[in-house]
Design a protein around this motif. Structure first.
Motif, PDB file in Angstrom:
ATOM      1  N   SER A  21       0.863  -1.173   0.000  1.00 28.29           N
ATOM      2  CA  SER A  21       0.000   0.000   0.000  1.00 28.29           C
ATOM      3  C   SER A  21       0.899   1.222   0.000  1.00 28.29           C
ATOM      4  N   GLU A  22       1.020   1.864  -1.153  1.00 28.01           N
ATOM      5  CA  GLU A  22       1.920   3.008  -1.298  1.00 28.01           C
ATOM      6  C   GLU A  22       1.201   4.184  -1.939  1.00 28.01           C
ATOM      7  N   GLN A  23       1.596   5.396  -1.506  1.00 25.32           N
ATOM      8  CA  GLN A  23       1.066   6.621  -2.092  1.00 25.32           C
ATOM      9  C   GLN A  23       2.231   7.530  -2.468  1.00 25.32           C
ATOM     10  N   GLN A  24       2.074   8.205  -3.609  1.00 26.77           N
ATOM     11  CA  GLN A  24       3.033   9.218  -4.046  1.00 26.77           C
ATOM     12  C   GLN A  24       2.204  10.418  -4.491  1.00 26.77           C
ATOM     13  N   PHE A  25       2.520  11.605  -3.972  1.00 26.75           N
ATOM     14  CA  PHE A  25       1.656  12.756  -4.190  1.00 26.75           C
ATOM     15  C   PHE A  25       2.039  13.598  -5.391  1.00 26.75           C
ATOM     16  N   ALA A  26       3.216  13.434  -5.912  1.00 25.68           N
ATOM     17  CA  ALA A  26       3.636  14.141  -7.123  1.00 25.68           C
ATOM     18  C   ALA A  26       4.741  13.331  -7.776  1.00 25.68           C
ATOM     19  N   ALA A  27       4.866  13.499  -9.083  1.00 27.78           N
ATOM     20  CA  ALA A  27       5.919  12.774  -9.800  1.00 27.78           C
ATOM     21  C   ALA A  27       7.275  13.105  -9.177  1.00 27.78           C
ATOM     22  N   ASN A  28       8.136  12.127  -9.071  1.00 22.98           N
ATOM     23  CA  ASN A  28       9.489  12.257  -8.526  1.00 22.98           C
ATOM     24  C   ASN A  28       9.523  12.652  -7.046  1.00 22.98           C
ATOM     25  N   SER A  29       8.392  12.507  -6.324  1.00 18.49           N
ATOM     26  CA  SER A  29       8.396  12.795  -4.889  1.00 18.49           C
ATOM     27  C   SER A  29       8.525  11.488  -4.111  1.00 18.49           C
ATOM     28  N   LYS A  30       8.633  11.621  -2.807  1.00 17.23           N
ATOM     29  CA  LYS A  30       8.791  10.467  -1.928  1.00 17.23           C
ATOM     30  C   LYS A  30       7.570   9.544  -2.026  1.00 17.23           C
ATOM     31  N   VAL A  31       7.816   8.227  -1.981  1.00 18.57           N
ATOM     32  CA  VAL A  31       6.747   7.232  -1.941  1.00 18.57           C
ATOM     33  C   VAL A  31       6.525   6.866  -0.474  1.00 18.57           C
ATOM     34  N   PHE A  32       5.264   6.983  -0.011  1.00 12.28           N
ATOM     35  CA  PHE A  32       4.915   6.678   1.369  1.00 12.28           C
ATOM     36  C   PHE A  32       4.337   5.270   1.456  1.00 12.28           C
ATOM     37  N   ASP A  33       4.902   4.458   2.348  1.00  9.49           N
ATOM     38  CA  ASP A  33       4.414   3.103   2.587  1.00  9.49           C
ATOM     39  C   ASP A  33       3.337   3.172   3.673  1.00  9.49           C
ATOM     40  N   ASN A  34       2.088   2.857   3.337  1.00 12.38           N
ATOM     41  CA  ASN A  34       0.963   2.940   4.272  1.00 12.38           C
ATOM     42  C   ASN A  34       0.501   1.586   4.786  1.00 12.38           C
ATOM     43  N   LEU A  35       1.175   0.525   4.458  1.00 14.98           N
ATOM     44  CA  LEU A  35       0.728  -0.810   4.844  1.00 14.98           C
ATOM     45  C   LEU A  35       0.819  -0.992   6.352  1.00 14.98           C
ATOM     46  N   GLY A  36      -0.317  -1.285   6.966  1.00 20.03           N
ATOM     47  CA  GLY A  36      -0.366  -1.475   8.410  1.00 20.03           C
ATOM     48  C   GLY A  36      -0.230  -0.181   9.188  1.00 20.03           C
ATOM     49  N   LYS A  37      -0.540   0.931   8.519  1.00 18.44           N
ATOM     50  CA  LYS A  37      -0.379   2.245   9.140  1.00 18.44           C
ATOM     51  C   LYS A  37      -1.593   3.111   8.825  1.00 18.44           C
ATOM     52  N   TRP A  38      -1.750   4.141   9.635  1.00 20.56           N
ATOM     53  CA  TRP A  38      -2.731   5.189   9.329  1.00 20.56           C
ATOM     54  C   TRP A  38      -2.057   6.039   8.280  1.00 20.56           C
ATOM     55  N   GLY A  39      -2.582   6.001   7.066  1.00 21.93           N
ATOM     56  CA  GLY A  39      -2.003   6.779   5.975  1.00 21.93           C
ATOM     57  C   GLY A  39      -2.443   8.224   6.051  1.00 21.93           C
ATOM     58  N   PHE A  40      -2.654   8.834   4.926  1.00 20.73           N
ATOM     59  CA  PHE A  40      -3.027  10.241   4.887  1.00 20.73           C
ATOM     60  C   PHE A  40      -4.528  10.446   5.061  1.00 20.73           C
ATOM     61  N   GLU A  41      -5.322   9.419   4.780  1.00 20.91           N
ATOM     62  CA  GLU A  41      -6.773   9.568   4.907  1.00 20.91           C
ATOM     63  C   GLU A  41      -7.455   8.370   5.553  1.00 20.91           C
ATOM     64  N   TYR A  42      -6.777   7.241   5.662  1.00 27.52           N
ATOM     65  CA  TYR A  42      -7.413   6.023   6.143  1.00 27.52           C
ATOM     66  C   TYR A  42      -6.369   4.989   6.531  1.00 27.52           C
ATOM     67  N   VAL A  43      -6.842   3.937   7.184  1.00 23.87           N
ATOM     68  CA  VAL A  43      -5.995   2.819   7.596  1.00 23.87           C
ATOM     69  C   VAL A  43      -5.983   1.761   6.492  1.00 23.87           C
ATOM     70  N   THR A  44      -4.828   1.173   6.250  1.00 23.87           N
ATOM     71  CA  THR A  44      -4.732   0.013   5.368  1.00 23.87           C
ATOM     72  C   THR A  44      -4.226  -1.155   6.213  1.00 23.87           C
ATOM     73  N   PRO A  45      -5.161  -1.929   6.834  1.00 21.27           N
ATOM     74  CA  PRO A  45      -4.706  -3.046   7.669  1.00 21.27           C
ATOM     75  C   PRO A  45      -4.069  -4.139   6.813  1.00 21.27           C
ATOM     76  N   LYS A  46      -3.069  -4.816   7.391  1.00 24.19           N
ATOM     77  CA  LYS A  46      -2.412  -5.905   6.657  1.00 24.19           C
ATOM     78  C   LYS A  46      -3.341  -7.105   6.497  1.00 24.19           C
ATOM     79  N   TRP A  47      -4.241  -7.321   7.468  1.00 22.39           N
ATOM     80  CA  TRP A  47      -5.140  -8.478   7.418  1.00 22.39           C
ATOM     81  C   TRP A  47      -6.497  -8.095   7.978  1.00 22.39           C
TER      82      TRP A  47
END
Length: 173
Positions: free
Chosen positions: A42-68
């Motif tokens: 579960s990854e998000q990138q907000f603009a081309a060539n910007s940092k990729v955020f790993d949201n797996l098992g974490k509260w991301g920018f808008e919601y939780v992505t549970p692993k299971w």
């Protein structure tokens, strides 16, 4: 300015759906089911060539992505009667906000148990009663700030507590 899609989001995982039916000599049949999702990315990138955020098992920018997460149930049918016990589960995750010591706390796993009984002995009529959240499980604490609820994450849990219901349905044929 015109709208532009500059970011990206990538998710991957495995959906699991299993069912098993067992005939019980003189005692009806038992059907067990498992429906779950194992997220592997579960990854998000907000603009081309910007940092990729790993949201797996974490509260991301808008919601939780549970692993299971899963729903497990056992349905017993005998004659005109049925009974069901079911479990809904989501694995723990990292919270949105840091604690006062600067650490990212863990929001506990969340597990609910439900019961239902039904009678189907009338022509075209089904009657059922049940209890949701039998153990009256409270939502795990979360210090998230994106919803207007304080102390828990309404996108992740159901805060209503134990609830009873009765249902009658008629099939028009």
């Amino acid at each position: 300015l015109t709208a532009q899609n500059q970011g990206s989001e990538t998710k991957s995982g495995v959906d699991i759906n299993l069912a098993h039916r067992l005939k019980l000599d003189g005692f009806g049949k038992l059907t067990t089911k498992l429906s779950g999702t194992l997220m592997t990315k579960s990854e998000q990138q907000f603009a081309a060539n910007s940092k990729v955020f790993d949201n797996l098992g974490k509260w991301g920018f808008e919601y939780v992505t549970p692993k299971w997460r899963h729903r497990l149930s056992a349905d017993w049918d005998i004659g005109n009667w049925s009974a069901t016990v079911a479990n809904t589960f989501q694995l723990h995750h990292e919270d949105q906000q840091l604690d006062p010591k600067g650490n990212r706390p863990t929001v506990d796993s969340y597990s609910l148990w439900d019961l239902q009984a039904g009678y189907y002995g009338f022509k075209d009529i089904k009657l059922s009663i049940g209890v949701l959240n039998v153990l009256n499980t409270k939502p795990p604490f979360s210090n998230q700030t994106l919803t207007y609820f304080a102390g828990f994450d309404s996108t992740y849990v159901d805060p209503r507590g134990r609830a009873f219901y009765a249902r009658a349905s008629y099939a028009f044929k």
